[in-house]
Design a protein around this motif. Structure first.
Motif, PDB file in Angstrom:
ATOM      1  N   ILE A   1      66.674  57.549  53.125  1.00  0.00           N
ATOM      2  CA  ILE A   1      66.223  56.363  53.863  1.00  0.00           C
ATOM      3  C   ILE A   1      67.439  55.520  54.208  1.00  0.00           C
ATOM      4  O   ILE A   1      68.523  55.713  53.655  1.00  0.00           O
ATOM      5  CB  ILE A   1      65.226  55.512  53.052  1.00  0.00           C
TER       6      ILE A   1
ATOM      7  N   ALA B   1      53.472  55.369  49.252  1.00  0.00           N
ATOM      8  CA  ALA B   1      54.781  55.884  49.675  1.00  0.00           C
ATOM      9  C   ALA B   1      54.897  55.845  51.197  1.00  0.00           C
ATOM     10  O   ALA B   1      53.900  55.838  51.917  1.00  0.00           O
ATOM     11  CB  ALA B   1      54.971  57.305  49.183  1.00  0.00           C
ATOM     12  N   TYR B   2      56.133  55.808  51.667  1.00  0.00           N
ATOM     13  CA  TYR B   2      56.448  55.831  53.095  1.00  0.00           C
ATOM     14  C   TYR B   2      57.356  57.020  53.372  1.00  0.00           C
ATOM     15  O   TYR B   2      57.899  57.633  52.453  1.00  0.00           O
ATOM     16  CB  TYR B   2      57.120  54.516  53.505  1.00  0.00           C
TER      17      TYR B   2
ATOM     18  N   GLU C   1      56.278  44.590  48.239  1.00  0.00           N
ATOM     19  CA  GLU C   1      55.175  45.205  48.973  1.00  0.00           C
ATOM     20  C   GLU C   1      54.224  45.916  48.013  1.00  0.00           C
ATOM     21  O   GLU C   1      52.994  45.855  48.156  1.00  0.00           O
ATOM     22  CB  GLU C   1      55.743  46.199  49.985  1.00  0.00           C
TER      23      GLU C   1
ATOM     24  N   SER D   1      65.811  48.480  50.674  1.00  0.00           N
ATOM     25  CA  SER D   1      64.955  49.231  49.758  1.00  0.00           C
ATOM     26  C   SER D   1      64.334  48.311  48.706  1.00  0.00           C
ATOM     27  O   SER D   1      63.228  48.584  48.217  1.00  0.00           O
ATOM     28  CB  SER D   1      65.732  50.372  49.097  1.00  0.00           C
TER      29      SER D   1
ATOM     30  N   LEU E   1      63.655  56.030  45.743  1.00  0.00           N
ATOM     31  CA  LEU E   1      64.246  55.767  47.054  1.00  0.00           C
ATOM     32  C   LEU E   1      65.724  56.157  46.974  1.00  0.00           C
ATOM     33  O   LEU E   1      66.462  55.613  46.138  1.00  0.00           O
ATOM     34  CB  LEU E   1      64.099  54.294  47.438  1.00  0.00           C
TER      35      LEU E   1
ATOM     36  N   ALA F   1      60.724  47.006  49.181  1.00  0.00           N
ATOM     37  CA  ALA F   1      59.559  47.838  48.878  1.00  0.00           C
ATOM     38  C   ALA F   1      58.854  47.358  47.620  1.00  0.00           C
ATOM     39  O   ALA F   1      57.635  47.552  47.468  1.00  0.00           O
ATOM     40  CB  ALA F   1      59.983  49.295  48.728  1.00  0.00           C
TER      41      ALA F   1
ATOM     42  N   PHE G   1      60.433  58.381  51.180  1.00  0.00           N
ATOM     43  CA  PHE G   1      60.337  58.087  49.757  1.00  0.00           C
ATOM     44  C   PHE G   1      60.071  59.397  49.003  1.00  0.00           C
ATOM     45  O   PHE G   1      59.247  60.205  49.427  1.00  0.00           O
ATOM     46  CB  PHE G   1      59.194  57.117  49.462  1.00  0.00           C
TER      47      PHE G   1
ATOM     48  N   TRP H   1      58.837  50.085  55.680  1.00  0.00           N
ATOM     49  CA  TRP H   1      57.978  49.919  54.505  1.00  0.00           C
ATOM     50  C   TRP H   1      57.644  48.463  54.177  1.00  0.00           C
ATOM     51  O   TRP H   1      56.984  48.202  53.167  1.00  0.00           O
ATOM     52  CB  TRP H   1      58.602  50.591  53.288  1.00  0.00           C
TER      53      TRP H   1
END
Length: 458
Positions: free
Chosen positions: A290, A259-260, A95, A89, A285, A92, A263, A59
């Motif tokens: 993950i 979202a990835y 990002e 995490s 998350l 993210a 998630f 991500w």
């Protein structure tokens, strides 16, 4: 791992059949990650050069996992600011904030600096980045990380959110509130978070988070983007905090957050009270879904609010008499002198980010790019200046191999024997700036800061 019993009971009720997988995750090794500082090096190049096995974090394009046996914090590249060691995490969040060059951006609860440095890299040195931390000791650590990463356009402050809201109404394009929380997502990493947890602490955190969100909202431009994140699972601090906020600030709405795989979405049915529309666009998350710890992320968009009033800008000066020793240093050492709006904190010379507002009567830890100290009849460059320069920006440099005994000696504070022109030399590790040395009579006097020097053997 011994988890608080009330926490176990609460999570079991929330997660149902998913709870067993969640509980098992606490017996597994936690994920280790680093994020490449693209202000200094491309992610692919660092991956090729660093003698540590890395694998991509899905991500975040600059993020990588590393194994538990690796010690990237003990490598010269860490001292050179080529990466930031950060929980995967948590990456993210930067990002999703996705700041753009030229914007005014605020990280309101910023220490120790992982998310601030991520935002700075995405801004690529253009715009104004204000990183604030209310706790004085943590603000100092934040400032040190801003320095190590080589950020030129950041201001570090030590204020309460309410104080900033009074001074910066409608000012920022984007604001990150990485809110203080009960830290349930850090239970694997931080035993103190487990011992301090209680239902009352969750309630206290949720009330504080609402206050912080309301202060942040006052500082956002109409149409601006506010990202809220926590490292906890409690709905009271996540979906609940967002719902309470939107009830008070109806001009805000929840926007989609990308979202990835792995998630999860926010849960309106977990909200203790009326739920805001759009909570399914927020992100959860989970450590059992993950390879990372727990996080919650919500993106809020303002559809109203007040326009920023006309404001005063920070006091600057350009007195060449005061700057003569600095300018002389630049002429001897740098291929081009950094210019712009200067300010002095005592003897300390800073270059302010463009468009920086007046900061009188606010606690400012670092008002911009720290250039150095104006001493009597001489200028001494700062470590921050060294770490923000590249080899092609200086007249003289000494490049040492990252695995060499000479570089280890330099990081321990030892003088080095070398030939060259008298004066300041930028010391490099494999071509990346790591500090200053001053050469005279074949001896490079060491100017690596005493507080950062390596002690003993790694």
């Amino acid at each position: 791992m011994n988890l608080p019993k009330e926490f176990e009971s609460k999570m079991s009720k929330l997660l149902g059949e998913d709870y067993e997988a969640f509980a098992r995750s606490y017996e597994e090794e936690r994920a280790q990650g680093l994020r490449v500082n693209t202000l200094k090096v491309a992610a692919e190049r660092l991956r090729d050069n660093l003698a540590i096995e890395l694998s991509a974090i899905p991500w975040v394009r600059e993020g990588f996992y590393y194994g538990k046996e690796a010690r990237p914090g003990k490598h010269p590249y860490h001292e050179a600011g080529l990466y930031y060691i950060q929980e995967p995490s948590a990456m993210a969040v930067g990002e999703i904030v996705d700041p753009q060059p030229g914007e005014a951006v605020l990280d309101l609860c910023a220490a120790p600096g992982g998310k601030t440095t991520h935002l700075a890299a995405r801004m690529r040195g253009a715009g104004l980045l204000v990183a604030n931390e209310p706790h004085p000791a943590r603000a100092k650590i934040l400032s040190q990380n801003v320095e190590r990463i080589g950020i030129r356009n950041a201001v570090v402050m030590n204020e309460m959110p309410g104080r900033l809201a009074e001074r910066f109404p409608g000012f920022f394009d984007r604001i990150l509130v990485d809110a203080p929380c009960s830290g349930e997502g850090m239970f694997r990493k931080d035993p103190d978070a487990r011992s301090e947890w209680s239902p009352d602490h969750v309630t206290l955190c949720a009330d504080r988070q609402l206050d912080i969100l309301l202060s942040a909202a006052a500082m956002l431009k109409p149409g601006g983007r506010l990202v809220y994140s926590t490292c906890t699972f409690s709905p009271e601090e996540n979906e609940g905090a967002i719902s309470r906020f939107i009830r008070q600030r109806s001009e805000f709405e929840i926007a989609a957050a990308g979202a990835y795989a792995g998630f999860d979405r926010g849960r309106a049915d977990w909200v203790p009270g009326p739920a805001a529309d759009g909570l399914e666009e927020t992100l959860r998350l989970w450590p059992h879904r993950i390879h990372g710890e727990g996080h919650y992320i919500a993106v809020l968009r303002s559809n109203g609010g007040q326009e920023a009033p006309r404001r005063k800008y920070a006091k600057t000066f350009s007195d060449t008499k005061t700057l003569k020793d600095y300018l002389a240093f630049c002429g001897e050492t740098l291929r081009a002198a950094p210019t712009g709006d200067f300010t002095l904190f005592g003897e300390q010379l800073y270059l302010l980010p463009p468009g920086m507002p007046a900061m009188e009567q606010l606690k400012v830890v670092r008002p911009g790019w720290h250039l150095g100290t104006l001493k009597k009849n001489r200028f001494e460059p700062s470590h921050a200046l060294a770490l923000s320069l590249k080899e092609n920006e200086v007249n003289q440099s000494l490049n040492l191999a990252s695995d060499s005994s000479e570089l280890t000696a330099y990081l321990r504070g030892e003088a080095l024997q070398t030939e060259g022109t008298k004066g300041w030399h930028l010391v490099l590790a494999d071509g990346y700036s790591i500090g200053w040395g001053k050469l005279a009579d074949g001896i490079l006097k060491n100017h690596f800061p005493k507080g950062l020097r390596w002690m003993g053997h790694f």
